[in-house]
Design a protein around this motif. Sequence first.
Motif, PDB file in Angstrom:
ATOM      1  N   SER A  83       0.839  -1.186   0.000  1.00  0.00           N
ATOM      2  CA  SER A  83       0.000   0.000   0.000  1.00  0.00           C
ATOM      3  C   SER A  83       0.878   1.241   0.000  1.00  0.00           C
ATOM      4  O   SER A  83       2.091   1.153   0.171  1.00  0.00           O
ATOM      5  N   GLY A  84       0.264   2.388  -0.198  1.00  0.00           N
ATOM      6  CA  GLY A  84       0.995   3.646  -0.222  1.00  0.00           C
ATOM      7  C   GLY A  84       1.661   3.873  -1.559  1.00  0.00           C
ATOM      8  O   GLY A  84       1.284   3.298  -2.577  1.00  0.00           O
ATOM      9  N   ASN A  85       2.675   4.716  -1.551  1.00  0.00           N
ATOM     10  CA  ASN A  85       3.401   5.040  -2.780  1.00  0.00           C
ATOM     11  C   ASN A  85       4.209   3.847  -3.261  1.00  0.00           C
ATOM     12  O   ASN A  85       4.705   3.065  -2.467  1.00  0.00           O
ATOM     13  N   THR A  86       4.334   3.744  -4.562  1.00  0.00           N
ATOM     14  CA  THR A  86       5.137   2.693  -5.171  1.00  0.00           C
ATOM     15  C   THR A  86       6.379   3.325  -5.767  1.00  0.00           C
ATOM     16  O   THR A  86       6.280   4.276  -6.532  1.00  0.00           O
ATOM     17  N   SER A  87       7.520   2.786  -5.406  1.00  0.00           N
ATOM     18  CA  SER A  87       8.757   3.293  -5.966  1.00  0.00           C
ATOM     19  C   SER A  87       9.740   2.143  -6.126  1.00  0.00           C
ATOM     20  O   SER A  87      10.014   1.427  -5.165  1.00  0.00           O
ATOM     21  N   ILE A  88      10.228   1.960  -7.342  1.00  0.00           N
ATOM     22  CA  ILE A  88      11.270   0.976  -7.610  1.00  0.00           C
ATOM     23  C   ILE A  88      12.375   1.667  -8.400  1.00  0.00           C
ATOM     24  O   ILE A  88      12.134   2.663  -9.084  1.00  0.00           O
TER      25      ILE A  88
END
Length: 82
Positions: A67-72
Motif C-alpha cells: 500500500s501507499g506510494n510505489t517506488s522501484i
Amino acid sequence: MSVRGETLSGNFYAFFIRKNGSDSLIETNTLMRVNNTSDISSNAISGTVELAPNDYIEIWGQRLIGSGNTSIAVFSLNMNIK
C-alpha cells in the motif's frame, strides 16, 4: 533485470512482457518480494514472442501486494533477441 524496491519491505511486484502495449504475455511473469529496501534483486523475464513488422514489446511492472506510494529503481535491463 536488476531492481530495488524502494518503499516498504513485504511488497510484491510482478514484471512481464507486453506486446504492442495491450497483450500481456502471462507466461513471462516473474515475481519479486521486497525483503529489505536496500537489497537489489536480480529477476529473469523469459519467454518467446513472435513479432511482425511494426510490432513492439515493453517490459511492465505491477505492484501486487502493498500500500501507499510505489517506488522501484531499475539498475539494469538486458535483452537477448534472436
